[in-house]
Design an enzyme around this catalytic site. Sequence first.
Site, PDB file in Angstrom:
ATOM      1  N   CYS A   1       0.807  -1.226   0.000  1.00  0.00           N
ATOM      2  CA  CYS A   1       0.000   0.000   0.000  1.00  0.00           C
ATOM      3  C   CYS A   1       0.835   1.268   0.000  1.00  0.00           C
ATOM      4  O   CYS A   1       1.987   1.271   0.419  1.00  0.00           O
ATOM      5  CB  CYS A   1      -0.957   0.010   1.191  1.00  0.00           C
TER       6      CYS A   1
ATOM      7  N   GLU B   1      -2.938  -1.050  -2.830  1.00  0.00           N
ATOM      8  CA  GLU B   1      -3.643   0.219  -2.701  1.00  0.00           C
ATOM      9  C   GLU B   1      -3.660   0.849  -4.078  1.00  0.00           C
ATOM     10  O   GLU B   1      -2.616   0.957  -4.729  1.00  0.00           O
ATOM     11  CB  GLU B   1      -2.913   1.136  -1.712  1.00  0.00           C
TER      12      GLU B   1
ATOM     13  N   HIS C   1      -8.787   5.137   4.174  1.00  0.00           N
ATOM     14  CA  HIS C   1      -8.220   6.125   5.079  1.00  0.00           C
ATOM     15  C   HIS C   1      -9.009   7.433   5.085  1.00  0.00           C
ATOM     16  O   HIS C   1      -8.635   8.371   5.787  1.00  0.00           O
ATOM     17  CB  HIS C   1      -6.758   6.395   4.725  1.00  0.00           C
TER      18      HIS C   1
END
Length: 753
Positions: free
Chosen positions: A642, A664, A693
């Site tokens: 990620c 990601e 996030h």
Amino acid sequence: MIQTSVSSFLRIGEKRELKFATEAYCRKEISENNLQDIARTLRIKHWQLQQTTGIDYIASNDFSFYDQVLDTANLFNIVPKRYRDLKLGGLDTYFAQARGYQGKNGDVKALAMKKWFNTNYHYMVPEFDSATDIRYIGRKLVDELIESRENGIKTRPVIIGPFTLLKLADYKDGRKATDFITPFVTAFTALLTELGNLNVDWFQFDEPALVKDLSLDDLALFKALYQPILAARGSVKTLLQTYFGDIRDGYETITALGFDGYGLDFVEGVQTLELVQKHGFPKNAALFAGVINGKNIWRNQYSQTLELLNKLSNITTLTISTSCSLQHVPYTTENEEKLSNQVLAHFAFAKEKLTELAELKGILTNSDTEALIKNKRLFDGTRIVRNTELLKQIANLTEADFTRTPAFSERENSQKAHFNLPILPTTTIGSFPQTREVRANRATYRKGAKTREDYDKFILEEIKKCVQYQEEIGLDVLVHGEFERNDMVEFFGENLNGYVFTQFAWVQSYGTRCVKPPIIWGDVTRHQPITTFYSKYAQSLTQKHVKGMLTGPVTILNWSFPREDISLRESAQQIALAIQEEVLDLEANGIEIIQIDEAALREKLPLRKSDWFSQYLDWAIPAFRLVHSKVKPQTQIHTHMCYAEFEDIIKAIDDMDADVISFEASRSDLSILKALKANNFQTQVGPGIYDIHSPRVPSVSEMTTTIDNILAELPLEKIWINPDCGLKTRSNAEVAESLVNLIAARQAVIDNL
């Protein structure tokens, strides 16, 4: 006269005060005035600490509510239109860029987030497009300068320089870096003019991009930016600060430009000393020598540093400094009550590094011989006893230990027949929300107020609810939720020999996200099974497959504070052998899909491409292969990565020989897809279809569009559907709605095939 400098100090506070205050503000629990008061208190405390310790050059504008790159972009009006259109206040517009926004004013994703060079920190990627209007409009830098003066502290303002800002940016509408030279020159000239009016002595330009591979065009861009900026500096002295390496590609060009000071890294800059000795150093410039490691927590060995500084004795004006910002290390060892003084004596966190600078200055001026004697005594002793059996095991490794059989294509066919999963199989990355109750269960147990039996009873109940929920919404491959884990690296470190752990050694990973890296103290081995108990229980609850969840050796190493007495290669192999034992235990207990996360694979990738394979990938990729080389053909190995740029190491990632890799991808607009396609990526792949996030719930249509975009680039039979990262930082409500939408989006795509 020798002086001392800190290029930048950390900002989260001694006990993560900034994290908790910022999160409270974002939850609307405190006002902006409350948040600003806490921030002001932290800044003053940090300045006063440096002043009291005797640091001569103290930075200001090194504070940030979220990210220093985002701060610089906002200072110069680089705010994409979609965030301006929200019509929010200044601070809320700033947080919308950092975290995304979903509310009455609109719905926008956050800016892309990437790794900050070769660190565990993440920065927000600036966007430049046809509407970008670069102007010096922000007041943060000057306001904090004035604030320091009002508190009796003289500071040197610091900012991310225009070259690095342009090199890190994302360009849209056909724009390129050279389009913004003139407006940047105008904006920085305006800033320097104001600083001159305020009688500022020194101003620091941070240009870490100079330590990467530089082309002639890069050097031309740097000169085009700085020649006019330096011509307009007036009475303000300018410090060009570099870090994370050396400036070998442009040393002569850069040092000929006429900066008043140059900050060079003598820790990671393997050629820095050679460059200075071979090409000389400008006679009228000051050298800020980065000799105190700003990224690791071990004590500085004064005798070695003094030997280095002696080789620079011909420099007229020499300042000893940190190699980089201290934001990459914890605050202080003083709060650590569980580690012995014998262990703590070997560590220097941020506060202790200030003392090291002061002591080195004292030694160099012949006024502190006791500090040198004490330091020599520390390094003369034997810190650990080596594990001879482990060393022999590593020495006897052969190529066969790093090679899985049969080949990928044969495994892929047999696994598809064995698992019989539907097209576009759905899963998550591993963790589910770490609720207040989950954290309280762990804290109560650690304090001794709860038995291990009661602790596990709670965990097993959470696992049961998590598995039932995933079955209800229709996920294809399940996870157990990781409710027993505090952190994906610290948890494993706690269950391995060779680690020591702190109580308060927090460092900032991004924004308000802080991690507490474990410290590799000695040789690493596994002393007992780590995850089998929980994974086996989760699998017993369902007929669907539950992934075993492990952290890979490279990520465990990269997200720990590593030893400095052995190579990273040897450390990685030690950890790989320990995790290999865990993989085989999971397999022996009926877990047929095992995910070995390598989220930090790129973390220590050298910044120069010429060093990638000779100094990193030649041991990092084999370390991962060592972990899974002995599993059965039908055991499916997943991994996850990620928040980094993977496009240029795609072939190396394919060589990890995993069966499925999730990336990601949502924040970077699926940019990785074209690289996967161009390189004929053989591994099955799960590009994250939404950003976990950001505190927003993506709609079904948004995720449907994302899946369609993935299908436009990659073969249907190669694709998995999943979020872009673990779900531990989100709330149960956000996760529930987002995953239901993910399942619906996947079904909508299938219905239209």
